[in-house]
Design a protein around this motif. Structure first.
Motif, PDB file in Angstrom:
ATOM      1  N   VAL A   1       6.592   1.511  -0.898  1.00  0.00           N
ATOM      2  CA  VAL A   1       5.265   1.238  -1.450  1.00  0.00           C
ATOM      3  C   VAL A   1       4.981   2.172  -2.621  1.00  0.00           C
ATOM      4  CG1 VAL A   1       2.790   1.188  -0.974  1.00  0.00           C
ATOM      5  CG2 VAL A   1       4.403   0.367   0.744  1.00  0.00           C
ATOM      6  N   GLU A   2       5.287   3.465  -2.434  1.00  0.00           N
ATOM      7  CA  GLU A   2       5.071   4.435  -3.512  1.00  0.00           C
ATOM      8  C   GLU A   2       5.944   4.110  -4.723  1.00  0.00           C
ATOM      9  OE1 GLU A   2       5.751   8.324  -2.015  1.00  0.00           O
ATOM     10  OE2 GLU A   2       3.893   8.413  -0.842  1.00  0.00           O
ATOM     11  N   GLN A   3       7.166   3.640  -4.477  1.00  0.00           N
ATOM     12  CA  GLN A   3       8.074   3.331  -5.572  1.00  0.00           C
ATOM     13  C   GLN A   3       7.615   2.123  -6.380  1.00  0.00           C
ATOM     14  OE1 GLN A   3      11.767   2.948  -3.333  1.00  0.00           O
ATOM     15  NE2 GLN A   3      12.405   4.997  -3.935  1.00  0.00           N
ATOM     16  N   SER A   4       6.867   1.208  -5.747  1.00  0.00           N
ATOM     17  CA  SER A   4       6.458  -0.021  -6.425  1.00  0.00           C
ATOM     18  C   SER A   4       5.001   0.006  -6.883  1.00  0.00           C
ATOM     19  CB  SER A   4       6.664  -1.218  -5.489  1.00  0.00           C
ATOM     20  OG  SER A   4       5.887  -1.093  -4.308  1.00  0.00           O
ATOM     21  N   MET A   5       4.316   1.134  -6.730  1.00  0.00           N
ATOM     22  CA  MET A   5       2.894   1.212  -7.072  1.00  0.00           C
ATOM     23  C   MET A   5       2.622   0.864  -8.530  1.00  0.00           C
ATOM     24  SD  MET A   5       1.434   4.500  -4.930  1.00  0.00           S
ATOM     25  CE  MET A   5      -0.115   4.477  -5.818  1.00  0.00           C
ATOM     26  N   GLU A   6       3.415   1.424  -9.435  1.00  0.00           N
ATOM     27  CA  GLU A   6       3.192   1.180 -10.862  1.00  0.00           C
ATOM     28  C   GLU A   6       3.404  -0.292 -11.209  1.00  0.00           C
ATOM     29  OE1 GLU A   6       4.875   2.725 -15.200  1.00  0.00           O
ATOM     30  OE2 GLU A   6       5.288   3.867 -13.366  1.00  0.00           O
ATOM     31  N   GLY A   7       4.448  -0.898 -10.623  1.00  0.00           N
ATOM     32  CA  GLY A   7       4.723  -2.298 -10.883  1.00  0.00           C
ATOM     33  C   GLY A   7       3.638  -3.211 -10.337  1.00  0.00           C
ATOM     34  N   ILE A   8       3.118  -2.890  -9.156  1.00  0.00           N
ATOM     35  CA  ILE A   8       2.044  -3.678  -8.559  1.00  0.00           C
ATOM     36  C   ILE A   8       0.780  -3.570  -9.408  1.00  0.00           C
ATOM     37  CG2 ILE A   8       0.493  -3.820  -6.564  1.00  0.00           C
ATOM     38  CD1 ILE A   8       2.857  -2.998  -4.811  1.00  0.00           C
ATOM     39  N   GLN A   9       0.471  -2.370  -9.852  1.00  0.00           N
ATOM     40  CA  GLN A   9      -0.747  -2.154 -10.636  1.00  0.00           C
ATOM     41  C   GLN A   9      -0.699  -2.915 -11.959  1.00  0.00           C
ATOM     42  OE1 GLN A   9      -1.660   1.958 -11.717  1.00  0.00           O
ATOM     43  NE2 GLN A   9      -3.750   1.639 -11.022  1.00  0.00           N
ATOM     44  N   SER A  10       0.472  -3.019 -12.558  1.00  0.00           N
ATOM     45  CA  SER A  10       0.598  -3.726 -13.829  1.00  0.00           C
ATOM     46  C   SER A  10       0.501  -5.234 -13.679  1.00  0.00           C
ATOM     47  CB  SER A  10       1.937  -3.364 -14.491  1.00  0.00           C
ATOM     48  OG  SER A  10       3.027  -3.837 -13.712  1.00  0.00           O
TER      49      SER A  10
ATOM     50  N   GLN B   1       9.886   2.341   6.920  1.00  0.00           N
ATOM     51  CA  GLN B   1       8.819   1.498   7.440  1.00  0.00           C
ATOM     52  C   GLN B   1       8.998   1.146   8.919  1.00  0.00           C
ATOM     53  OE1 GLN B   1       9.443  -1.459   4.186  1.00  0.00           O
ATOM     54  NE2 GLN B   1       7.240  -1.302   3.913  1.00  0.00           N
ATOM     55  N   PHE B   2      10.118   1.552   9.504  1.00  0.00           N
ATOM     56  CA  PHE B   2      10.463   1.076  10.848  1.00  0.00           C
ATOM     57  C   PHE B   2       9.437   1.484  11.906  1.00  0.00           C
ATOM     58  CE2 PHE B   2      12.431   1.275  14.982  1.00  0.00           C
ATOM     59  CZ  PHE B   2      13.118   0.068  15.061  1.00  0.00           C
ATOM     60  N   LEU B   3       9.083   2.777  11.954  1.00  0.00           N
ATOM     61  CA  LEU B   3       8.222   3.264  13.033  1.00  0.00           C
ATOM     62  C   LEU B   3       6.852   2.592  13.043  1.00  0.00           C
ATOM     63  CD1 LEU B   3       8.847   7.119  13.322  1.00  0.00           C
ATOM     64  CD2 LEU B   3       9.411   5.332  14.968  1.00  0.00           C
ATOM     65  N   TYR B   4       6.160   2.615  11.899  1.00  0.00           N
ATOM     66  CA  TYR B   4       4.814   2.051  11.913  1.00  0.00           C
ATOM     67  C   TYR B   4       4.844   0.527  11.991  1.00  0.00           C
ATOM     68  CZ  TYR B   4       4.956   1.230   6.774  1.00  0.00           C
ATOM     69  OH  TYR B   4       5.257   0.808   5.511  1.00  0.00           O
ATOM     70  N   ALA B   5       5.907  -0.106  11.471  1.00  0.00           N
ATOM     71  CA  ALA B   5       6.024  -1.562  11.587  1.00  0.00           C
ATOM     72  C   ALA B   5       6.227  -1.958  13.048  1.00  0.00           C
ATOM     73  CB  ALA B   5       7.179  -2.077  10.734  1.00  0.00           C
ATOM     74  N   PHE B   6       7.019  -1.168  13.779  1.00  0.00           N
ATOM     75  CA  PHE B   6       7.220  -1.451  15.203  1.00  0.00           C
ATOM     76  C   PHE B   6       5.917  -1.248  15.982  1.00  0.00           C
ATOM     77  CE2 PHE B   6       8.108  -0.113  19.543  1.00  0.00           C
ATOM     78  CZ  PHE B   6       8.914  -1.155  19.988  1.00  0.00           C
ATOM     79  N   LEU B   7       5.204  -0.169  15.682  1.00  0.00           N
ATOM     80  CA  LEU B   7       3.951   0.124  16.376  1.00  0.00           C
ATOM     81  C   LEU B   7       2.939  -1.002  16.202  1.00  0.00           C
ATOM     82  CD1 LEU B   7       1.963   2.039  17.868  1.00  0.00           C
ATOM     83  CD2 LEU B   7       1.339   2.930  15.618  1.00  0.00           C
ATOM     84  N   VAL B   8       2.633  -1.351  14.959  1.00  0.00           N
ATOM     85  CA  VAL B   8       1.626  -2.386  14.733  1.00  0.00           C
ATOM     86  C   VAL B   8       2.152  -3.749  15.187  1.00  0.00           C
ATOM     87  CG1 VAL B   8       0.506  -1.140  12.858  1.00  0.00           C
ATOM     88  CG2 VAL B   8       2.322  -2.778  12.330  1.00  0.00           C
TER      89      VAL B   8
ATOM     90  N   THR C   1      -5.759  -2.878   2.135  1.00  0.00           N
ATOM     91  CA  THR C   1      -6.192  -1.510   1.867  1.00  0.00           C
ATOM     92  C   THR C   1      -5.244  -0.819   0.897  1.00  0.00           C
ATOM     93  OG1 THR C   1      -7.176  -1.341   4.078  1.00  0.00           O
ATOM     94  CG2 THR C   1      -6.724   0.721   2.929  1.00  0.00           C
ATOM     95  N   THR C   2      -3.954  -1.103   1.045  1.00  0.00           N
ATOM     96  CA  THR C   2      -2.966  -0.539   0.115  1.00  0.00           C
ATOM     97  C   THR C   2      -3.226  -1.009  -1.308  1.00  0.00           C
ATOM     98  OG1 THR C   2      -1.287  -0.470   1.866  1.00  0.00           O
ATOM     99  CG2 THR C   2      -0.506  -0.400  -0.416  1.00  0.00           C
ATOM    100  N   VAL C   3      -3.517  -2.299  -1.460  1.00  0.00           N
ATOM    101  CA  VAL C   3      -3.781  -2.858  -2.791  1.00  0.00           C
ATOM    102  C   VAL C   3      -5.026  -2.227  -3.395  1.00  0.00           C
ATOM    103  CG1 VAL C   3      -4.284  -4.959  -4.109  1.00  0.00           C
ATOM    104  CG2 VAL C   3      -2.656  -5.034  -2.211  1.00  0.00           C
ATOM    105  N   PHE C   4      -6.102  -2.142  -2.611  1.00  0.00           N
ATOM    106  CA  PHE C   4      -7.344  -1.554  -3.112  1.00  0.00           C
ATOM    107  C   PHE C   4      -7.135  -0.094  -3.511  1.00  0.00           C
ATOM    108  CE2 PHE C   4      -9.396  -5.194  -1.097  1.00  0.00           C
ATOM    109  CZ  PHE C   4     -10.408  -5.488  -2.006  1.00  0.00           C
ATOM    110  N   SER C   5      -6.348   0.636  -2.737  1.00  0.00           N
ATOM    111  CA  SER C   5      -6.117   2.044  -3.059  1.00  0.00           C
ATOM    112  C   SER C   5      -5.318   2.193  -4.349  1.00  0.00           C
ATOM    113  CB  SER C   5      -5.385   2.734  -1.904  1.00  0.00           C
ATOM    114  OG  SER C   5      -4.086   2.200  -1.734  1.00  0.00           O
ATOM    115  N   ILE C   6      -4.385   1.263  -4.599  1.00  0.00           N
ATOM    116  CA  ILE C   6      -3.586   1.323  -5.823  1.00  0.00           C
ATOM    117  C   ILE C   6      -4.452   1.069  -7.048  1.00  0.00           C
ATOM    118  CG2 ILE C   6      -1.765   0.130  -7.123  1.00  0.00           C
ATOM    119  CD1 ILE C   6      -0.282  -0.252  -4.477  1.00  0.00           C
ATOM    120  N   PHE C   7      -5.423   0.149  -6.930  1.00  0.00           N
ATOM    121  CA  PHE C   7      -6.244  -0.224  -8.084  1.00  0.00           C
ATOM    122  C   PHE C   7      -7.513   0.615  -8.218  1.00  0.00           C
ATOM    123  CE2 PHE C   7      -3.481  -3.847  -7.927  1.00  0.00           C
ATOM    124  CZ  PHE C   7      -3.380  -4.240  -9.250  1.00  0.00           C
TER     125      PHE C   7
END
Length: 299
Positions: free
Chosen positions: A106-115, A170-177, A204-210
């Protein structure tokens, strides 16, 4: 072939198809020119829709019954939306711990998502993934694993959901949720019980990025903090959220008491259950190791 093995075989075919499409799209020049969010949207549609449609055509299963497309009721909607917000501190803690060992996609793709723009990003990151991933995971897989028993079916579904991300970070939190989503769907008998919090979490991730100003302030603060300080902060935030999560769980259980379940019996009069582990599941683990784990270990 038992229902459980058929479901696992479908999951294996899906994994192979998913990886094949991902590699195939990456080498198409016109697709490579798309923005990150547009690429994600296209990839999700191609990866999920054909296998899901073919599944129902081949099995001739009832779509509404298999996917549990039943109404939730306003009380459940409020509780589940609150849950989608309240579970995020715990997810952030797990995400940060695993990010100490593996890169956060997610952190690696933040700039690309924002653009890409807010609306297309919201659609490709929050809305469409929540719909398609839930149809596959808490819809087809959870329904197909019902002969494992509710707890084991939830475990199997959550495990495959975590493996599908093909990223150890992403494995741990993906398994939990994923496991909790299964519980919500089983108690409400509605797939919307997992779609809604999935949308909230990803949204929430999208809103935080923008949220430019807030994101800049958060990044500046994080840059000044040590890893141990951030870890303690996230741990405290997760700890504070637990009482509220417990209250939401109590309200949820009160509204959704256990439903009577008709169990099949074996020849000895015991509840009939099938086994989860099979050649298909072992192959999926091997695929995850090769495509999801080894690239990070080797580099």
């Amino acid at each position: 072939m038992t229902e459980t093995r058929r479901t696992s075989f479908f999951a294996l075919l899906f994994f192979v198809y998913f990886i094949g499409v991902s590699f195939g799209l990456a080498v198409i020049p016109a697709v490579a020119e798309l923005s990150d969010s547009s690429y994600m949207l296209l990839a999700q549609m191609i990866c999920f829709l054909p296998p899901v449609v073919l599944y129902f055509i081949i099995t001739k299963k009832d779509v509404k019954k298999t996917l549990r497309l039943n109404p939730l009721g306003w009380k459940n909607i409020l509780i589940i939306l609150s849950f989608g917000v309240s579970i995020q501190p715990l997810m952030s803690l797990l995400s940060y711990v695993t990010a100490l060992f593996f890169p956060n996609p997610v952190e690696q793709s933040m700039e690309g998502i924002q653009s890409s723009g807010f609306l297309i990003s919201l659609l490709s990151v929050a809305i469409i993934p929540a719909l398609l991933e839930e149809v596959f995971s808490r819809g087809i897989l959870l329904s197909g694993y019902h002969f494992l028993g509710k707890k084991m079916a939830a475990f199997a579904c959550a495990l495959l959901f975590a493996l599908l991300h093909l990223n150890p970070q992403q494995f741990l939190y993906a398994f939990l949720v994923g496991f909790i989503f299964c519980f919500l769907v089983e108690r409400t008998d509605s797939l919307y019980a997992s779609i809604l919090p999935h949308m909230i979490i990803n949204g929430t991730t999208v809103f935080s990025i923008f949220a430019d100003e807030a994101a800049a302030e958060t990044a500046a603060m994080a840059a000044e903090m040590t890893e141990s300080t951030i870890l303690v902060y996230l741990f405290l935030m997760a700890l504070i959220s637990i009482p509220w999560l417990a209250i939401l769980l109590m309200l949820f259980l009160r509204i959704n008491p256990p439903r009577e379940e008709l169990l099949l019996m074996d020849e000895n009069g015991n509840p009939y259950q099938e086994r989860f582990l099979s050649p298909a599941i072992i192959t999926i683990f091997a695929i995850y190791v090769v495509f999801g784990l080894l690239p990070y270990i080797i580099t």
